[in-house]
Motif scaffolding. Structure first.
Motif, PDB file in Angstrom:
ATOM      1  N   ASN A 385      20.259  -2.407   7.299  1.00 19.76           N
ATOM      2  CA  ASN A 385      20.448  -1.036   7.783  1.00 19.76           C
ATOM      3  C   ASN A 385      21.852  -0.775   8.346  1.00 19.76           C
ATOM      4  N   SER A 514       6.551  -2.939  13.168  1.00 24.09           N
ATOM      5  CA  SER A 514       7.829  -2.533  13.750  1.00 24.09           C
ATOM      6  C   SER A 514       7.850  -2.901  15.224  1.00 24.09           C
ATOM      7  N   GLY A 515       9.048  -3.249  15.718  1.00 20.61           N
ATOM      8  CA  GLY A 515       9.186  -3.519  17.149  1.00 20.61           C
ATOM      9  C   GLY A 515       9.680  -2.296  17.897  1.00 20.61           C
ATOM     10  N   THR A 516      10.001  -1.235  17.179  1.00 16.67           N
ATOM     11  CA  THR A 516      10.552  -0.053  17.853  1.00 16.67           C
ATOM     12  C   THR A 516       9.729   1.211  17.606  1.00 16.67           C
ATOM     13  N   ARG A 521       5.840  -1.716   8.792  1.00 15.52           N
ATOM     14  CA  ARG A 521       6.808  -1.451   7.718  1.00 15.52           C
ATOM     15  C   ARG A 521       6.460  -2.263   6.478  1.00 15.52           C
TER      16      ARG A 521
HETATM   17  P1  NG1 Z   1      11.874  -2.484  13.748  1.00 17.57           P
HETATM   18  O1  NG1 Z   1      11.374  -1.151  14.187  1.00 17.57           O
HETATM   19  O2  NG1 Z   1      11.380  -3.646  14.555  1.00 17.57           O
HETATM   20  O3  NG1 Z   1      11.737  -2.650  12.259  1.00 17.57           O
HETATM   21  C1  NG1 Z   1      14.359  -1.495  13.631  1.00 17.57           C
HETATM   22  C2  NG1 Z   1      15.165  -2.028  12.476  1.00 17.57           C
HETATM   23  C3  NG1 Z   1      15.824  -3.316  12.921  1.00 17.57           C
HETATM   24  C4  NG1 Z   1      16.658  -3.124  14.181  1.00 17.57           C
HETATM   25  C5  NG1 Z   1      15.847  -2.392  15.243  1.00 17.57           C
HETATM   26  C6  NG1 Z   1      16.644  -2.008  16.458  1.00 17.57           C
HETATM   27  C7  NG1 Z   1      14.685  -1.953  10.074  1.00 17.57           C
HETATM   28  C8  NG1 Z   1      13.750  -2.294   8.989  1.00 17.57           C
HETATM   29  N1  NG1 Z   1      14.319  -2.314  11.308  1.00 17.57           N
HETATM   30  O4  NG1 Z   1      13.444  -2.496  14.021  1.00 17.57           O
HETATM   31  O5  NG1 Z   1      16.594  -3.799  11.868  1.00 17.57           O
HETATM   32  O6  NG1 Z   1      17.855  -2.481  13.899  1.00 17.57           O
HETATM   33  O7  NG1 Z   1      15.220  -1.211  14.730  1.00 17.57           O
HETATM   34  O8  NG1 Z   1      17.334  -0.813  16.354  1.00 17.57           O
HETATM   35  O9  NG1 Z   1      15.735  -1.378   9.813  1.00 17.57           O
END
Ligand code: NG1
Ligand code: ZN
Length: 544
Positions: A385, A514-516, A521
């Motif tokens: 990304n 996802s962690g955010t 995903r």
């Molecule tokens: P999550 O939501 O855990 O997939 C996303 C991005 C990570 C990272 C974090 C922090 C993707 C697939 N995932 O994490 O790479 O950048 O946000 O901003 O892009």
């Protein structure tokens, strides 16, 4: 430390009950209206961290990056600009969840932390805090500062609105530089612009030979990149910042920005392509807090072409490899690239098969990539990304310096390469991925190589891919292994995914929570666009 009564009054002013929080991929990230408790406890925890680290200044960034305007978040930055030490993430989570229960639970947990971590609460320490441009920022900052007040001996420096990498940079410089050096934005701009000046001297250019369009996601990167580029004549009339409306809260990341462009694989609103093909036209998009960047261009057939984090990692790998060869250092220096499972299969292939560079795969989140990258002398790490940077070992920097001091009589080519390597160690923000510094570094490579965006892209062809989000009742059920490339639970789901993948050509697919965001995903890549889309949709159905 503050007396119990006063601390309780602050707690009651800012904390609400009944939520469960977790310090995830990039700190805490939720809807802004449930974040006050977390902000308060993060204030307390950042204070503890600083006191624990002998009073060194700890950074705190209030941001939700590429997320929608109604979200916000917070993360703690270590004194040297890195992400919070992993073993402290659980303290952050626990303190927030105790506070969400009751004051008594919070106070007990705090007391335990002070005791088990052997913290001297009377010593002095410091916190550097900044926020992105979100509407909820000032309110959340207030709750955070109330938490820091738990330790009256701590100084807070509030930087107002900054990009995330600026806060990382200034935190690190606060600890590195003597007190009489002012740690402000000027220091940040000077650092990278002075390295850039050397690039323009080496390349002998007076005007940037690119038509540069920047999509700033209506975030804080807009005014900051303008503040930076307007300081140099070489950029005059060479760039344009679109989606720079950072004070329009609702516009943040809306139909624009790095995440929109990467996910939708199309131009953001506000960036139009000219009627005729211009080989020197290059576009880029930042995310809302300017720690990510992706580039793109439209090819002569008018087709949108993305140059994402994988393309940046491969560009730097090829470039540094050339410089190492021409300076005769390739045998003394170990260079590697760190990626995540989201890296395009073609990029890893190109790195390993064509360049012969070692590639490592880690879990998502820059803290994991950074950790692996510092094991190399030149560690290049990028998430697909566009979030990433390059780190250089001190051994490498010392080697460069000693060669530069003794090699001035050697061939001009070798000396020039040594000089370029040295400039890049200063042009790149090594503390964290930084859209502003990464942008300058990519432009610098293209300048030196005399490449156009299309030439850069032609090094290898991405496999068509698709990333989708699936909302599920409980994403915590999805547990992974093998750098998140395989599921351990729910039971049998991985076998079902594998069975589907085997029906497509050159295909790969994986699933992780996802962690955010509150979603799972699904990533899929395959030999054709139709196959990648179909595979992602089919795996998405399995997950639902
Ligand atoms: P999550 O939501 O855990 O997939 C996303 C991005 C990570 C990272 C974090 C922090 C993707 C697939 N995932 O994490 O790479 O950048 O946000 O901003 O892009
Ligand atoms: Zn970001």
């Amino acid at each position: 430390m503050l007396d119990g009564e006063t601390l309780k009054a602050l707690y009651e002013k800012h904390c609400k009950h009944g939520f469960k929080y977790s310090y995830g991929t990039a700190g805490f990230r939720y809807k802004a209206d449930i974040l006050d408790t977390v902000m308060f406890t993060t204030g307390v925890l950042a204070g503890l961290r600083s006191l624990h680290l002998s009073g060194q200044t700890v950074g705190v960034m209030i941001t939700a990056s590429h997320n929608p305007p109604e979200d916000n978040g917070v993360k703690i930055v270590e004194p040297r600009g890195e992400m919070l030490e992993q073993s402290w993430e659980k303290h952050a989570t626990q303190l927030a969840n105790c506070a969400s229960e009751s004051y008594a639970s919070f106070a007990t947990n705090l007391e335990e932390l002070v005791k088990t971590l052997k913290i001297d609460t009377n010593r002095s320490g410091g916190i550097a805090v900044a926020r992105d441009s979100r509407e909820s920022g000032p309110r959340l900052l207030e709750a955070f500062e109330a938490g820091v007040q738990a330790f009256p001996t701590l100084r807070i420096r509030d930087y107002g609105i900054l990009t995330t990498p600026q806060l990382h940079f200034l935190t690190s410089k606060t600890n590195e530089f003597p007190q009489n050096v002012e740690k402000d934005e000027k220091l940040y701009y000077n650092e990278f612009l002075s390295a850039w000046d050397e690039i323009t001297t080496i390349s002998g250019i007076e005007a940037l030979p690119f038509e540069l369009k920047i999509d700033a996601a209506n975030g804080i990167g807009g005014p900051k990149i303008s503040a930076m580029l307007s300081q140099r004549q070489v950029f005059k009339n060479a760039y344009e910042v679109s989606n720079a409306d950072w004070q329009n809260y609702a516009a943040l990341n809306y139909c624009c920005g790095a995440d929109f462009v990467k996910t939708n694989q199309k131009l953001p609103h506000g960036i139009a392509v000219g009627e005729t093909f211009n080989a020197r036209r290059i576009n880029c998009s930042f995310d809302g807090d300017a720690d990510r960047i992706v580039f793109y261009y439209n090819d002569p057939q008018g087709q949108f072409k993305l140059l994402d984090g994988d393309k940046m990692a491969t560009l730097f790998a090829k470039f540094f490899q050339q410089l190492l060869r021409s300076s005769g250092l390739q045998k003394d220096v170990e260079m590697g690239v760190v990626q995540t499972a989201y890296a395009n299969g073609s990029s890893a292939n190109y790195l390993e098969q064509v360049l012969g560079v070692s590639v490592k795969c880690t879990s998502t989140g820059v803290k994991h990539l950074h950790h692996e990258a510092v094991k190399f002398d030149i560690g290049i790490y990028f998430e697909a990304n566009g979030h990433g940077t390059v780190v250089f070992s001190s051994k490498f920097v010392e080697l460069l310096n000693s060669k530069l001091a003794t090699d001035s009589q050697s061939s001009p080519e070798s000396y020039n390469s040594l000089k370029l390597l040295s400039v890049f160690t200063r042009l790149i923000n090594q503390t964290v991925g930084d859209a502003l510094s990464d942008m300058l570094a990519v432009l610098a490579v293209l300048l030196v190589l005399q490449w156009t965006p299309q030439k850069w892209d032609e090094e290898y062809t991405d496999l068509p891919n698709r990333l989708i989000k699936v909302v599920v009742p409980d994403r915590t059920l999805f547990k992974t292994t093998n750098a998140e490339r395989q599921l351990e639970s729910p039971a049998n789901l991985q076998q079902e995914i594998d069975a589907l993948v085997s029906k497509y050509d050159n295909a790969r697919s994986f699933v992780r929570a996802s962690g955010t965001e509150d979603a799972v995903r699904v990533y899929a890549e395959a030999a054709s666009r139709e196959q990648a889309d179909e595979l992602a949709a089919m795996v998405g159905k399995l997950v639902e």
